[in-house]
Scaffold this motif. Structure first.
Motif, PDB file in Angstrom:
ATOM      1  N   MET A   1       0.851  -1.199   0.000  1.00 42.20           N
ATOM      2  CA  MET A   1       0.000   0.000   0.000  1.00 42.20           C
ATOM      3  C   MET A   1       0.885   1.246   0.000  1.00 42.20           C
ATOM      4  SD  MET A   1      -2.379   1.294   3.144  1.00 42.20           S
ATOM      5  CE  MET A   1      -2.945  -0.377   3.477  1.00 42.20           C
ATOM      6  N   ASP A   2       0.516   2.226  -0.818  1.00 41.16           N
ATOM      7  CA  ASP A   2       1.294   3.456  -0.900  1.00 41.16           C
ATOM      8  C   ASP A   2       0.716   4.502   0.065  1.00 41.16           C
ATOM      9  OD1 ASP A   2       2.759   5.644  -1.486  1.00 41.16           O
ATOM     10  OD2 ASP A   2       1.975   5.928  -3.510  1.00 41.16           O
ATOM     11  N   ARG A   3       1.314   4.553   1.253  1.00 40.64           N
ATOM     12  CA  ARG A   3       0.765   5.448   2.280  1.00 40.64           C
ATOM     13  C   ARG A   3       0.930   6.920   1.926  1.00 40.64           C
ATOM     14  NH1 ARG A   3       1.559   2.637   8.224  1.00 40.64           N
ATOM     15  NH2 ARG A   3       0.086   0.973   7.818  1.00 40.64           N
ATOM     16  N   THR A   4       1.984   7.232   1.147  1.00 35.13           N
ATOM     17  CA  THR A   4       2.218   8.631   0.780  1.00 35.13           C
ATOM     18  C   THR A   4       1.053   9.187  -0.011  1.00 35.13           C
ATOM     19  OG1 THR A   4       4.413   7.756   0.365  1.00 35.13           O
ATOM     20  CG2 THR A   4       4.131  10.122   0.093  1.00 35.13           C
ATOM     21  N   ALA A   5       0.548   8.376  -0.932  1.00 39.33           N
ATOM     22  CA  ALA A   5      -0.564   8.830  -1.764  1.00 39.33           C
ATOM     23  C   ALA A   5      -1.839   9.012  -0.948  1.00 39.33           C
ATOM     24  CB  ALA A   5      -0.809   7.824  -2.890  1.00 39.33           C
ATOM     25  N   LEU A   6      -1.971   8.208   0.119  1.00 34.49           N
ATOM     26  CA  LEU A   6      -3.196   8.275   0.928  1.00 34.49           C
ATOM     27  C   LEU A   6      -3.102   9.341   2.021  1.00 34.49           C
ATOM     28  CD1 LEU A   6      -3.639   4.413   1.418  1.00 34.49           C
ATOM     29  CD2 LEU A   6      -4.919   5.858  -0.175  1.00 34.49           C
ATOM     30  N   ALA A   7      -1.865   9.710   2.360  1.00 33.04           N
ATOM     31  CA  ALA A   7      -1.618  10.579   3.521  1.00 33.04           C
ATOM     32  C   ALA A   7      -2.452  11.860   3.570  1.00 33.04           C
ATOM     33  CB  ALA A   7      -0.134  10.906   3.628  1.00 33.04           C
ATOM     34  N   PRO A   8      -2.701  12.529   2.435  1.00 31.29           N
ATOM     35  CA  PRO A   8      -3.484  13.770   2.522  1.00 31.29           C
ATOM     36  C   PRO A   8      -4.888  13.564   3.101  1.00 31.29           C
ATOM     37  CG  PRO A   8      -2.448  13.571   0.368  1.00 31.29           C
ATOM     38  CD  PRO A   8      -2.210  12.284   1.080  1.00 31.29           C
ATOM     39  N   ARG A   9      -5.392  12.350   3.019  1.00 30.46           N
ATOM     40  CA  ARG A   9      -6.750  12.103   3.528  1.00 30.46           C
ATOM     41  C   ARG A   9      -6.743  11.476   4.915  1.00 30.46           C
ATOM     42  NH1 ARG A   9      -9.509   8.330   1.076  1.00 30.46           N
ATOM     43  NH2 ARG A   9      -7.873   7.592  -0.323  1.00 30.46           N
ATOM     44  N   VAL A  10      -5.546  11.160   5.432  1.00 34.92           N
ATOM     45  CA  VAL A  10      -5.468  10.450   6.707  1.00 34.92           C
ATOM     46  C   VAL A  10      -4.829  11.328   7.778  1.00 34.92           C
ATOM     47  CG1 VAL A  10      -4.503   8.440   7.909  1.00 34.92           C
ATOM     48  CG2 VAL A  10      -5.296   8.205   5.542  1.00 34.92           C
ATOM     49  N   ARG A  11      -5.506  11.436   8.903  1.00 35.02           N
ATOM     50  CA  ARG A  11      -4.961  12.177  10.028  1.00 35.02           C
ATOM     51  C   ARG A  11      -5.069  11.302  11.267  1.00 35.02           C
ATOM     52  NH1 ARG A  11      -7.407  17.144  12.291  1.00 35.02           N
ATOM     53  NH2 ARG A  11      -9.016  16.882  10.723  1.00 35.02           N
ATOM     54  N   VAL A  12      -4.000  11.215  12.039  1.00 40.08           N
ATOM     55  CA  VAL A  12      -4.052  10.418  13.266  1.00 40.08           C
ATOM     56  C   VAL A  12      -3.591  11.273  14.440  1.00 40.08           C
ATOM     57  CG1 VAL A  12      -3.115   8.432  14.505  1.00 40.08           C
ATOM     58  CG2 VAL A  12      -3.740   8.190  12.094  1.00 40.08           C
ATOM     59  N   GLU A  13      -4.442  11.350  15.430  1.00 41.06           N
ATOM     60  CA  GLU A  13      -4.155  12.151  16.607  1.00 41.06           C
ATOM     61  C   GLU A  13      -3.836  11.201  17.761  1.00 41.06           C
ATOM     62  OE1 GLU A  13      -6.788  15.489  18.867  1.00 41.06           O
ATOM     63  OE2 GLU A  13      -7.331  14.907  16.818  1.00 41.06           O
ATOM     64  N   VAL A  14      -2.703  11.409  18.420  1.00 42.78           N
ATOM     65  CA  VAL A  14      -2.304  10.506  19.497  1.00 42.78           C
ATOM     66  C   VAL A  14      -2.562  11.156  20.856  1.00 42.78           C
ATOM     67  CG1 VAL A  14      -0.435   9.124  20.476  1.00 42.78           C
ATOM     68  CG2 VAL A  14      -0.570   9.469  17.990  1.00 42.78           C
ATOM     69  N   LEU A  15      -3.560  10.640  21.566  1.00 45.17           N
ATOM     70  CA  LEU A  15      -3.903  11.205  22.878  1.00 45.17           C
ATOM     71  C   LEU A  15      -3.294  10.413  24.032  1.00 45.17           C
ATOM     72  CD1 LEU A  15      -7.646  12.123  22.291  1.00 45.17           C
ATOM     73  CD2 LEU A  15      -5.636  13.563  22.022  1.00 45.17           C
ATOM     74  N   VAL A  16      -2.950   9.153  23.759  1.00 47.69           N
ATOM     75  CA  VAL A  16      -2.201   8.387  24.772  1.00 47.69           C
ATOM     76  C   VAL A  16      -1.035   7.712  24.073  1.00 47.69           C
ATOM     77  CG1 VAL A  16      -3.860   7.796  26.566  1.00 47.69           C
ATOM     78  CG2 VAL A  16      -3.852   6.473  24.459  1.00 47.69           C
ATOM     79  N   ASP A  17       0.160   7.856  24.602  1.00 41.50           N
ATOM     80  CA  ASP A  17       1.266   7.131  23.992  1.00 41.50           C
ATOM     81  C   ASP A  17       1.493   5.824  24.752  1.00 41.50           C
ATOM     82  OD1 ASP A  17       2.829   7.638  26.219  1.00 41.50           O
ATOM     83  OD2 ASP A  17       3.771   9.401  25.326  1.00 41.50           O
TER      84      ASP A  17
END
Ligand code: AVJ
Length: 331
Positions: A1-17
């Motif tokens: 899977m090409d994550r770079t191409a998908l990245a503009p539509r994907v956002r991940v927020e980390v509230l607990v590490d």
């Protein structure tokens, strides 16, 4: 899977590490081992091997829950989409990929779908599922949150009409007080146009319930024993070297299945990482999880007490399992 191409539509927020999570888990384990009955958090069940074993459980002939819930979703997803008109599917615990797709497809067919917002405690699981969905649904945004459904509901992405799905009867893992807190937190986190979709396993013949957790192939027992192996690995403890009998018992008073172990003889288990030793009497219990079974009337009351209102209640043909759609109660 090409994550770079998908990245503009994907956002991940980390509230607990991972460090926060580990500290909280160790703390809860420390206190649980002092509780009566002794207990350890169900989170210990879900390391990599545990997740694979749970997957195997969902396909066991005795474990009806997953098939019944899928049956309802297949029949009702279009209705869920038309009733909710949701543009955002929020999924609590993003491990239920197949069921997620049934809901996403129905919302896409309804023409309302714009966003998928999974919330999961594991960053790895979350990122994996976020990109997989982004790839399969090229016209939607994916906004994932790494967090805990007992604490981070106020941080789920807002705007639009949201459908918050909590499937698999996972809510049954929460004892009544924690369940009340969870439902109240949903009620205060959602808006008047949002909805909550819950999967609930229903009270039925105890023999069938117990069989679902005492399967002939022994997978359920391996699943619980793996939690002890996970504990031992992380805490340097001696649970797997001690002697425990598997326990999966219907508790008619609480209407839950208690899952875990009974000590085979009096023994002491060292837990070096927590700096404690734990004494067990003969047949003393060590609880790993409870799996509550629900009744419509009583659950409706729980919703009401939390500031939610039941909107729809669907079951499978046999009445084994329910999908419940709730909204914020109007004040
Ligand atoms: C994922 C919590 C719904 O309670 O049936 C399955 C977990 N434990 N077998 C359940 C589980 C043992 C499952 N939930």
């Amino acid at each position: 899977m090409d994550r770079t191409a998908l990245a503009p539509r994907v956002r991940v927020e980390v509230l607990v590490d991972a460090d926060d999570r580990r500290a909280a888990l160790h703390d809860a384990t420390f206190w649980g081992l002092r509780d009566t009955p002794k207990q350890v958090p169900a989170i210990w069940l879900y390391d990599e091997r545990g997740s694979r074993l749970f997957d195997e459980i969902t396909r066991l002939p005795e474990y009806y829950l997953t098939r019944r819930e899928r049956e309802i979703l297949v029949a009702r997803a279009p209705e869920i989409a038309s009733v909710t008109q949701a543009d955002t599917l929020v999924e609590l615990g993003s491990g239920t990929s197949e069921k997620t797709r049934l809901l996403l497809d129905a919302l896409a067919a309804e023409g309302t779908l714009g966003r998928f917002a999974p919330l999961d405690v594991s960053e790895e699981v979350l990122v994996q599922s976020a990109y997989a969905i982004a790839e399969e649904y090229p016209s939607i945004a994916v906004h994932g949150v790494v967090g805990d459904f007992e604490r981070h509901l106020p941080s789920i992405p807002d705007g639009g009409r949201r459908l918050v799905a909590f499937l698999g009867s996972t809510i049954g893992n929460l004892p009544p007080d924690a369940r009340g807190r969870f439902l109240r937190s949903v009620a205060t986190s959602i808006g008047p146009d949002d909805a909550l979709l819950l999967g609930l396993d229903l009270v039925k013949d105890p023999a069938r319930i117990e069989a679902a957790y005492n399967d002939a192939a022994g997978v359920s027992e391996r699943f619980q024993r793996n939690a002890l192996a996970h504990l031992d690995r992380e805490l340097g403890s001696g649970f797997t070297r001690a002697r425990f009998d598997y326990l999966a018992r219907w508790d008619a008073l609480n209407e839950w299945v208690e899952l875990g172990f009974r000590s085979a003889g009096a023994q002491v288990v060292q837990v070096p990482e927590l700096g404690v030793e734990v004494s067990f009497a003969d047949v003393e219990r060590l609880r790993v999880e409870v799996s509550t079974k629900f009744r419509r009337e009583r659950f409706e009351e729980e919703l009401r007490a939390a500031g939610l209102a039941l909107e729809r209640w669907w079951t499978d043909a046999g009445g084994d399992f329910a999908l419940c759609l709730a909204v914020r109660a109007s004040v």
